[in-house]
Design a protein around this motif. Sequence first.
Motif, mmCIF file in Angstrom:
data_model
loop_
_atom_site.group_PDB
_atom_site.id
_atom_site.type_symbol
_atom_site.label_atom_id
_atom_site.label_comp_id
_atom_site.label_asym_id
_atom_site.label_seq_id
_atom_site.Cartn_x
_atom_site.Cartn_y
_atom_site.Cartn_z
ATOM 1 N N GLY A 32 32.263 118.085 -74.447
ATOM 2 C CA GLY A 32 31.072 117.567 -73.791
ATOM 3 C C GLY A 32 29.871 117.639 -74.708
ATOM 4 O O GLY A 32 29.994 117.883 -75.913
ATOM 5 N N LYS A 33 28.699 117.437 -74.136
ATOM 6 C CA LYS A 33 27.472 117.419 -74.936
ATOM 7 C C LYS A 33 27.196 118.770 -75.584
ATOM 8 O O LYS A 33 26.664 118.837 -76.682
ATOM 9 N N LEU A 34 27.536 119.847 -74.875
ATOM 10 C CA LEU A 34 27.225 121.165 -75.415
ATOM 11 C C LEU A 34 28.349 122.168 -75.206
ATOM 12 O O LEU A 34 28.169 123.354 -75.417
ATOM 13 N N LEU A 35 29.517 121.695 -74.788
ATOM 14 C CA LEU A 35 30.630 122.595 -74.504
ATOM 15 C C LEU A 35 31.938 121.949 -74.931
ATOM 16 O O LEU A 35 32.215 120.801 -74.580
ATOM 17 N N LYS A 36 32.721 122.709 -75.695
ATOM 18 C CA LYS A 36 33.994 122.192 -76.197
ATOM 19 C C LYS A 36 35.076 123.241 -75.987
ATOM 20 O O LYS A 36 34.818 124.434 -76.106
ATOM 21 N N ASN A 37 36.282 122.792 -75.664
ATOM 22 C CA ASN A 37 37.413 123.689 -75.451
ATOM 23 C C ASN A 37 38.551 123.270 -76.373
ATOM 24 O O ASN A 37 39.013 122.126 -76.316
ATOM 25 N N GLU A 38 39.008 124.213 -77.238
ATOM 26 C CA GLU A 38 40.074 123.906 -78.193
ATOM 27 C C GLU A 38 41.217 124.912 -78.040
ATOM 28 O O GLU A 38 40.978 126.071 -77.700
ATOM 29 N N ARG A 39 42.424 124.443 -78.316
ATOM 30 C CA ARG A 39 43.589 125.324 -78.197
ATOM 31 C C ARG A 39 44.315 125.414 -79.535
ATOM 32 O O ARG A 39 44.472 124.429 -80.242
ATOM 33 N N ILE A 40 44.743 126.655 -79.859
ATOM 34 C CA ILE A 40 45.532 126.911 -81.057
ATOM 35 C C ILE A 40 46.867 127.493 -80.600
ATOM 36 O O ILE A 40 46.900 128.548 -79.949
ATOM 37 N N GLY A 41 47.953 126.810 -80.875
ATOM 38 C CA GLY A 41 49.263 127.273 -80.437
ATOM 39 C C GLY A 41 49.590 126.808 -79.029
ATOM 40 O O GLY A 41 48.728 126.349 -78.282
ATOM 41 N N GLY A 42 50.856 126.959 -78.643
ATOM 42 C CA GLY A 42 51.305 126.525 -77.320
ATOM 43 C C GLY A 42 50.924 127.514 -76.234
ATOM 44 O O GLY A 42 51.056 128.723 -76.415
ATOM 45 N N LYS A 43 50.471 127.017 -75.096
ATOM 46 C CA LYS A 43 50.013 127.876 -74.006
ATOM 47 C C LYS A 43 51.191 128.610 -73.356
ATOM 48 O O LYS A 43 52.260 128.053 -73.159
ATOM 49 N N ASN A 44 50.944 129.902 -73.016
ATOM 50 C CA ASN A 44 51.961 130.713 -72.332
ATOM 51 C C ASN A 44 51.288 131.438 -71.169
ATOM 52 O O ASN A 44 50.594 132.435 -71.347
ATOM 53 N N ASP A 45 51.493 130.902 -69.951
ATOM 54 C CA ASP A 45 50.817 131.452 -68.777
ATOM 55 C C ASP A 45 51.353 132.819 -68.356
ATOM 56 O O ASP A 45 50.750 133.499 -67.532
ATOM 57 N N LYS A 46 52.504 133.220 -68.905
ATOM 58 C CA LYS A 46 53.096 134.512 -68.506
ATOM 59 C C LYS A 46 52.421 135.702 -69.197
ATOM 60 O O LYS A 46 52.554 136.840 -68.760
ATOM 61 N N LYS A 47 51.695 135.449 -70.279
ATOM 62 C CA LYS A 47 51.041 136.534 -71.013
ATOM 63 C C LYS A 47 49.661 136.835 -70.428
ATOM 64 O O LYS A 47 48.978 135.925 -69.946
ATOM 65 N N PRO A 48 49.224 138.105 -70.479
ATOM 66 C CA PRO A 48 47.842 138.412 -70.086
ATOM 67 C C PRO A 48 46.878 137.806 -71.105
ATOM 68 O O PRO A 48 47.251 137.537 -72.248
ATOM 69 N N THR A 49 45.668 137.574 -70.663
ATOM 70 C CA THR A 49 44.667 136.956 -71.533
ATOM 71 C C THR A 49 43.460 137.870 -71.702
ATOM 72 O O THR A 49 42.954 138.430 -70.718
ATOM 73 N N LYS A 50 43.005 138.037 -72.944
ATOM 74 C CA LYS A 50 41.779 138.766 -73.243
ATOM 75 C C LYS A 50 40.681 137.742 -73.526
ATOM 76 O O LYS A 50 40.899 136.774 -74.268
ATOM 77 N N VAL A 51 39.496 137.960 -72.944
ATOM 78 C CA VAL A 51 38.384 137.019 -73.106
ATOM 79 C C VAL A 51 37.200 137.740 -73.741
ATOM 80 O O VAL A 51 36.760 138.774 -73.236
ATOM 81 N N ILE A 52 36.710 137.208 -74.860
ATOM 82 C CA ILE A 52 35.525 137.794 -75.484
ATOM 83 C C ILE A 52 34.505 136.701 -75.785
ATOM 84 O O ILE A 52 34.854 135.550 -76.049
ATOM 85 N N LEU A 53 33.242 137.076 -75.711
ATOM 86 C CA LEU A 53 32.126 136.168 -75.997
ATOM 87 C C LEU A 53 31.406 136.684 -77.236
ATOM 88 O O LEU A 53 31.044 137.865 -77.313
#
Length: 516
Positions: A32-53
């Motif tokens: 978008g104008k000020l927000l972008k989402n990119e992925r590296i590698g294949g997604k695996n919904d079974k794994k826990p996710t860590k989120v950092i800013l």
Amino acid sequence: MEERLSEVLKNSKSKKGPTTKYILNTTVLTKGKLLKNERIGGKNDKKPTKVILMVGETGTGKSSLINAMVNYIMGVRWEHKIWLEAVEISDDSESHTAVVTVFEVNAQDSPFSLIVIDTPGYGDTDGHNKDKLIPEALQQLFRSEDGIHEIHAVCFVWKASETRLHERQRYIMDEILSLFGKDIEKNIIVVITNSHETVPKKALKLIQTAKIPCAKNKNEPVYFQFNNCQSENFDEEDRKSYKASWDHGIENFKQFFDYLNGINPKSLDMTEGVLRARKQLDASVNNLKDRIVFADYKKQELEQAKAALEECEKGREKENNFVCEIDEAHKQEVQINSSWWHLSKQATRCTDCKENCHYPGCWWAKDLKWCSVMTNGKCTVCTGKCDHTKHVKDDKMYEIQRRKVKRTKEDLKKKYEKELGENKSLCIGLENEIKWLEAEKIRLVEECYQCLDKLMETALKSTSMSSVKHLDFMIEKVKETGKQERVQRLEDLKIRAQMENVGLYRSKCETIIIYL
């Protein structure tokens, strides 16, 4: 290693050398104008996710740190002689990040997936105008259904070589901390870059002196240090000395992620609420100013009519020929002439109340019920608190203007005889409306004070410049209501802000306007 990473390296640019550098061709999920989402590698919904800013000043090495983090998660080590770049690094000192970018990092052998939110560096050569847009993007990210709703850590990135706190850094810290709710403090971690010391004593002392809210261990800031040299190009003969720096970085990342595994993620509800409250406060105060000006104009208009009518009643014989000229207040639709840095060239306005409710309007809200000034589909700003369906978002605003008009006694009778009866003086009707306008002004000031009060309770840094920029206006208007206790509270807050933002209050108070 390159075989194992074949999917990640597909279509990526490479730069050959003693260490081969790959500029990753990430999968762009949204842009978008000020927000972008990119992925590296294949997604695996079974794994826990860590989120950092990641937040910090331009030039602190956020982009290099994110690249090092991606290499660690992907299992890249010194002996593999490769380096991955999710964020391409150039030789200039400008921010490499133009928009808020969400990197989803998925590695086959990692026990968890990682989401890194990379923000543009505060305080670069684009000045404060670009900084104003960062909260806009974060609010969209935290508020949307498919966005980020909890976070493990906010990494405050700090350069080890910084030994004094200058005004630019005070501004940057102020604006970063003002984004968050109070409940996020224990999830703020200090990350020190370009660090070659065992303990970065000078940087830690400066962080403590600056009273940066963050997680503590035995009253000391929780911090992690990285030297950011893994991506540098070394000659083949220098690679052995380079290995020690690499291994040190690996150990630091292990400690960093071990720490993340031991803390609970924090909901972003309060932080999103702070961002929304700032927008609502800005919108409410701007709307309030318009309504007070309009009320003052209407009061003057009524006083002109009342004075003319009283003069007329002194000479009864002229009463039937009564005509007075007054300055009538009215609202006119005008074209918006917006600043270049406004993402939205449009305003949200109520067509029933004929009021401006939010300018610049939420550039990302296609449906007005998601606009920041709406709560449960109702406007929190306009007089009637009207439904979002009574609002429009376009390139026009209401402007308060005055025009000369003539009024006859019949005009005034039409307005007041129904409420007063034929035998009552028209002056009484005018006096009643003047009193109502005074009461309305008091109600509007109360409404605005409550919005400011709520923000003070929930914001991590209640004395930030973006929090207190309306104080002078609020102090003046609360004084008019006679509530001295509240006036004192606001004046005390202003004094605290001046003390905690030395050198910023006068220079920034009128110029830094964060549209949240």
